[in-house]
Design an enzyme around this catalytic site. Structure first.
Site, PDB file in Angstrom:
ATOM      1  N   LYS A   1      -8.565   0.816  -7.550  1.00  0.00           N
ATOM      2  CA  LYS A   1      -9.195  -0.424  -8.018  1.00  0.00           C
ATOM      3  C   LYS A   1      -9.866  -1.139  -6.832  1.00  0.00           C
ATOM      4  O   LYS A   1     -10.815  -0.623  -6.299  1.00  0.00           O
ATOM      5  CB  LYS A   1      -8.149  -1.291  -8.725  1.00  0.00           C
ATOM      6  CG  LYS A   1      -7.200  -0.498  -9.664  1.00  0.00           C
ATOM      7  CD  LYS A   1      -7.871   0.069 -10.888  1.00  0.00           C
ATOM      8  CE  LYS A   1      -7.021   1.064 -11.683  1.00  0.00           C
ATOM      9  NZ  LYS A   1      -5.696   0.672 -12.046  1.00  0.00           N
TER      10      LYS A   1
ATOM     11  N   ARG B   1      -0.050  18.625   4.212  1.00  0.00           N
ATOM     12  CA  ARG B   1       0.757  17.825   3.278  1.00  0.00           C
ATOM     13  C   ARG B   1       1.577  16.813   4.074  1.00  0.00           C
ATOM     14  O   ARG B   1       1.763  15.677   3.665  1.00  0.00           O
ATOM     15  CB  ARG B   1       1.674  18.714   2.417  1.00  0.00           C
ATOM     16  CG  ARG B   1       2.616  17.885   1.562  1.00  0.00           C
ATOM     17  CD  ARG B   1       3.342  18.593   0.423  1.00  0.00           C
ATOM     18  NE  ARG B   1       3.526  19.992   0.539  1.00  0.00           N
ATOM     19  CZ  ARG B   1       4.405  20.606   1.345  1.00  0.00           C
ATOM     20  NH1 ARG B   1       5.214  19.880   2.112  1.00  0.00           N
ATOM     21  NH2 ARG B   1       4.485  21.916   1.386  1.00  0.00           N
TER      22      ARG B   1
ATOM     23  N   TYR C   1       1.462  -3.099 -16.489  1.00  0.00           N
ATOM     24  CA  TYR C   1       0.456  -2.044 -16.646  1.00  0.00           C
ATOM     25  C   TYR C   1       1.068  -0.926 -17.511  1.00  0.00           C
ATOM     26  O   TYR C   1       2.207  -0.501 -17.273  1.00  0.00           O
ATOM     27  CB  TYR C   1       0.069  -1.523 -15.260  1.00  0.00           C
ATOM     28  CG  TYR C   1      -0.857  -0.348 -15.309  1.00  0.00           C
ATOM     29  CD1 TYR C   1      -2.192  -0.498 -15.696  1.00  0.00           C
ATOM     30  CD2 TYR C   1      -0.418   0.937 -14.989  1.00  0.00           C
ATOM     31  CE1 TYR C   1      -3.042   0.586 -15.758  1.00  0.00           C
ATOM     32  CE2 TYR C   1      -1.269   2.026 -15.043  1.00  0.00           C
ATOM     33  CZ  TYR C   1      -2.581   1.841 -15.432  1.00  0.00           C
ATOM     34  OH  TYR C   1      -3.430   2.916 -15.495  1.00  0.00           O
TER      35      TYR C   1
ATOM     36  N   ASP D   1       3.517  -5.010  -7.413  1.00  0.00           N
ATOM     37  CA  ASP D   1       2.280  -4.270  -7.676  1.00  0.00           C
ATOM     38  C   ASP D   1       1.136  -5.260  -7.463  1.00  0.00           C
ATOM     39  O   ASP D   1       0.923  -6.162  -8.265  1.00  0.00           O
ATOM     40  CB  ASP D   1       2.300  -3.720  -9.113  1.00  0.00           C
ATOM     41  CG  ASP D   1       1.055  -2.886  -9.440  1.00  0.00           C
ATOM     42  OD1 ASP D   1       0.017  -3.067  -8.777  1.00  0.00           O
ATOM     43  OD2 ASP D   1       1.142  -2.072 -10.377  1.00  0.00           O
TER      44      ASP D   1
HETATM   45  C1  LIG Z   1      -4.467   1.301 -12.497  1.00  0.00           C
HETATM   46  C2  LIG Z   1      -3.148   0.644 -12.236  1.00  0.00           C
HETATM   47  C3  LIG Z   1      -2.024   1.389 -11.872  1.00  0.00           C
HETATM   48  C4  LIG Z   1      -2.037   2.900 -11.826  1.00  0.00           C
HETATM   49  O1  LIG Z   1      -2.850   3.397 -10.805  1.00  0.00           O
HETATM   50  P1  LIG Z   1      -3.602   4.816 -10.889  1.00  0.00           P
HETATM   51  O2  LIG Z   1      -4.334   4.861  -9.603  1.00  0.00           O
HETATM   52  O3  LIG Z   1      -4.486   4.775 -12.099  1.00  0.00           O
HETATM   53  O4  LIG Z   1      -2.541   5.858 -11.020  1.00  0.00           O
HETATM   54  C5  LIG Z   1      -0.851   0.706 -11.588  1.00  0.00           C
HETATM   55  N1  LIG Z   1      -0.780  -0.638 -11.674  1.00  0.00           N
HETATM   56  C6  LIG Z   1      -1.840  -1.393 -12.019  1.00  0.00           C
HETATM   57  C7  LIG Z   1      -1.687  -2.860 -12.109  1.00  0.00           C
HETATM   58  C8  LIG Z   1      -3.058  -0.784 -12.324  1.00  0.00           C
HETATM   59  O5  LIG Z   1      -4.108  -1.542 -12.697  1.00  0.00           O
END
Ligand SMILES: *Cc1c(COP(=O)(O)O)cnc(C)c1O
Length: 392
Positions: free
Chosen positions: A201, A52, A104, A176
């Site tokens: 992503k 961890r 998001y 983000d």
């Molecule tokens: C998918 C997404 C998230 C969240 O990420 P996860 O890996 O699904 O927890 C946060 N911000 C944006 C812009 C996203 O597209």
């Protein structure tokens, strides 16, 4: 071999933070699938005690993440939202987060439903105009939460202008960067304190892993985030770290091709008389085209559009008739995806509120992949034609 600090982006993707395995010379970082490490005597170990806290595969990924975002420290978590959860734990009860109003959905939920009851307030504002952000900052504001481009309206906010305001007021700024990826924009170079990714992503890039990451240049913030990573424990497993490391090695190639494909898809949409509005920062008439041009290398591979016949039925006909564009949530993979925000990602947003930001009933979102663009074009043209057929 590890990339030099001045190496360019593709070199960083492939070599950033990477070293041959010290035990065998393995060129690719092995998956250290272990929860614990043998100690020579109490208190004497090789720097690894329990997984961890540290794992060599994760260390390699974190060093690579730091390199590709031009940061000094990478910290990864078991999902994008787990990364955000830990960033928000840097705050205290009574602190306020100012976030963009086109956020998001999961980020909105975490801020309001999870952190709200712990006394961390959030306000959601239009960040397209920096003067508006400056006006909204209060004595309690401790964090600016910036997303650009936004989902699904592809709004663009000026990162440099907002981080300058945050810095002048002593407020932490977080970007983000999931939609753009570090290939297209590097917010730390534009003054952000923290960059966050859903590595699920573009970084992972193959729709086979869920992960999150935070990158910073601040040793103090990194220390607090590594502490939280271990203390709260939302760590990714070594196999997932390996997958994201592998994904990043082709990040520049994938995103570049996806952007090229997206440009061609936009042309198809522009020439189709069923399409009403197209949301894509690369269009000259996008309201923040100039800002996108200034802060991004290219305009991304996310496109939203709606139909002149603005009904769910018309949109459904398009989405039911694509062959390569798979109807699914998520984005940023090698394969093209198609989605319907009003019924999928943004179903919980009241219709009036949706409409007020342009998120109509027929709005369709595309995550353009890296297939042969001729096939994608044919696919979309056929699906749009099917929608006309159904109406007649
Ligand atoms: C998918 C997404 C998230 C969240 O990420 P996860 O890996 O699904 O927890 C946060 N911000 C944006 C812009 C996203 O597209």
């Amino acid at each position: 071999m590890s990339a030099k600090k001045d190496a360019n982006f593709a070199t960083q993707c492939i070599h950033g933070g990477q070293h041959p395995d010290p035990l065998t010379g393995a060129v690719m970082t092995p998956i250290y699938q272990t929860s614990t490490y043998a100690q020579e005597e109490p208190g004497k170990n090789k720097g690894y005690e329990y997984a961890r806290t540290r794992n060599p595969t994760r260390d390699a990924l974190q060093a690579n993440l730091a390199a590709i975002e031009k940061g000094d420290f990478g910290v990864c978590f078991s999902s994008g939202l787990a990364a955000m959860d830990n960033v928000l734990k840097l705050l205290q009860p009574g602190d306020e987060v100012l976030a963009s109003d086109d956020l998001y959905g999961g980020s909105y939920r975490l801020l309001t439903a999870v952190f709200g009851p712990f006394g961390i307030k959030s306000r959601f504002i239009d960040m397209r105009d920096p003067a508006n952000v400056e006006k909204e900052i209060s004595a309690e504001t401790k964090m600016l939460w910036i997303e650009t481009p936004t989902n699904p309206m592809l709004n663009i906010v000026d990162i440099e202008a907002l981080t300058a305001i945050a810095t002048s007021k002593g407020i932490m700024s977080v970007v983000d960067n999931t939609f753009a990826s570090p290939y297209l924009q590097q917010p730390l170079t534009l003054g952000a304190d923290l960059v966050l990714h859903s590595a699920t992503k573009y970084l992972g890039g193959h729709s086979d892993v869920v992960m999150g990451a935070v990158i910073t240049r601040s040793a103090d913030l990194a220390k607090r985030l590594y502490y939280l990573q271990n203390a709260a424990g939302a760590v990714p497993g070594p196999q997932d770290c390996f997958l994201v490391l592998r994904g990043i090695k082709t990040l520049h190639l994938r995103v570049q091709r996806a952007c090229e494909n997206a440009r061609e898809i936009v042309k198809v949409l522009q020439n189709n008389n069923l399409v009403a509005n197209i949301y894509y920062p690369g269009l000259q008439d996008h309201p923040r085209h100039d800002v996108a041009k200034k802060q991004m290398r290219d305009f991304g591979a996310m496109i939203s559009f709606d139909l002149k016949e603005d009904t769910l039925e018309a949109a459904t006909q398009v989405m039911k008739n694509t062959h390569y564009f798979t109807l699914a949530e998520s984005l940023g993979g090698v394969e093209s995806l198609i989605g319907h925000p009003a019924s999928m990602t943004h179903a919980s947003v009241p219709r009036e509120q949706r409409l007020s930001v342009g998120l109509t009933d027929s709005l369709i979102r595309l995550s353009v992949g890296v297939e042969d663009v001729e096939d994608l074009v044919k696919d979309l043209e056929m699906a749009l034609a099917a929608a006309v057929g159904a109406k007649a």
